[in-house]
Design an enzyme around this catalytic site. Structure first.
Site, mmCIF file in Angstrom:
data_model
loop_
_atom_site.group_PDB
_atom_site.id
_atom_site.type_symbol
_atom_site.label_atom_id
_atom_site.label_comp_id
_atom_site.label_asym_id
_atom_site.label_seq_id
_atom_site.Cartn_x
_atom_site.Cartn_y
_atom_site.Cartn_z
ATOM 1 C CG HIS A 15 -1.848 1.137 1.320
ATOM 2 N ND1 HIS A 15 -3.128 1.097 0.828
ATOM 3 C CD2 HIS A 15 -1.692 2.373 1.839
ATOM 4 C CE1 HIS A 15 -3.726 2.251 1.048
ATOM 5 N NE2 HIS A 15 -2.862 3.061 1.657
ATOM 6 C CG ASP A 16 -0.766 4.874 -0.536
ATOM 7 O OD1 ASP A 16 -1.180 4.503 -1.642
ATOM 8 O OD2 ASP A 16 -1.388 5.671 0.191
ATOM 9 N NE ARG A 36 -4.836 16.408 -1.933
ATOM 10 C CZ ARG A 36 -4.482 15.503 -1.018
ATOM 11 N NH1 ARG A 36 -4.625 14.208 -1.278
ATOM 12 N NH2 ARG A 36 -3.998 15.879 0.151
ATOM 13 C CE LYS A 52 -4.062 3.986 -1.600
ATOM 14 N NZ LYS A 52 -4.240 5.338 -1.030
ATOM 15 C CB ALA A 72 0.365 1.870 10.377
ATOM 16 C CG HIS A 73 -2.676 6.671 12.089
ATOM 17 N ND1 HIS A 73 -1.516 7.154 11.531
ATOM 18 C CD2 HIS A 73 -3.367 7.762 12.539
ATOM 19 C CE1 HIS A 73 -1.497 8.475 11.644
ATOM 20 N NE2 HIS A 73 -2.604 8.874 12.224
ATOM 21 N N GLY A 109 -4.193 4.900 5.391
ATOM 22 C CA GLY A 109 -4.665 4.020 4.326
ATOM 23 C C GLY A 109 -4.592 2.550 4.647
#
Length: 217
Positions: free
Chosen positions: A42-43, A90, A128, A158-159, A161
């Site tokens: 992810h990202d 955005r 995404k 972690a907190h 996406g």
């Protein structure tokens, strides 16, 4: 008035990545079966990783998991924040964080996945528009197509996406194993907040070493 850029000035100081002691939080213990698992990264884009003083440890752990997955033909899926064509895209993210990837100084190289984790031709790369890898993307369709129901989840933040992707996966009836030392955050406190939530509400926690050991077994 232009929203302030709350990202470019942020620098994330190194902290020790969580380890196996976090697994005591788990309420569920889902075995990692090779025919069920998919690795989701992810990202892990240059822009986000540049906010860390040292992103090396988390990159190395994600890279190790990717190598292990590829060796066993476990599918690899990248979720990737897309650069907005206009700042209007955005939406509320502009209020929360400023222009983000839409800032004028951001380049295509900044938006790319880091070199150490460059996707292979047979990997899936999913753009995404918001935190979650499932929101207005084809991620669920891909999981259905490749017949996988257990997401091994890695990446940043972690907190943000990672957490919301885990929650979205759970609500779609996918098992989630969040790799505590192959994810990273603004601080250890933020990181542990995400781990506590996932273990309590929507998934299980694991480590890089535990995943690799399960794969080898």
């Amino acid at each position: 008035m232009q929203s302030p850029d709350r990202l470019s000035r942020r620098k994330i100081s190194p902290y020790p990545l969580p380890g196996g002691d976090q697994l005591a939080r788990n309420k569920v213990h889902w075995p990692l079966r090779l025919d069920e698992c998919v690795l989701v990264i992810h990202d892990m884009q240059n822009f986000w990783l540049s906010l860390f003083d040292n992103a090396g440890p988390v990159v190395a752990n994600v890279e190790a998991l990717r190598h292990a997955a590829k060796a066993l033909a476990i599918p690899v899926i990248y979720t990737k924040a897309v650069r907005p064509r206009t700042l209007a895209e955005r939406a509320l993210g502009l209020d929360m964080w400023g222009p983000g990837l839409g800032a004028t100084h951001v380049t295509e190289a900044d938006c790319a996945i880091c070199e150490a984790l460059t996707p292979a031709p047979d990997d899936y790369v999913i753009d995404k528009p918001r935190y979650s890898g499932f929101f207005r993307t084809e991620l669920e369709d891909v999981l259905s197509l490749i017949n996988r129901n257990h997401v091994i989840l890695t990446g940043v933040f972690a907190h943000h996406g990672v957490l919301l992707t885990a929650a979205d996966a759970y609500m779609r009836n996918y098992k989630v194993s969040m790799v505590v030392d192959a994810t990273a955050d603004y601080s250890l406190a933020d990181h542990e907040k995400a781990l506590e939530y996932v273990a309590e509400v929507c998934g299980a926690l694991t480590t890089t070493a535990a995943v690799r050991s399960a794969f080898e077994a």
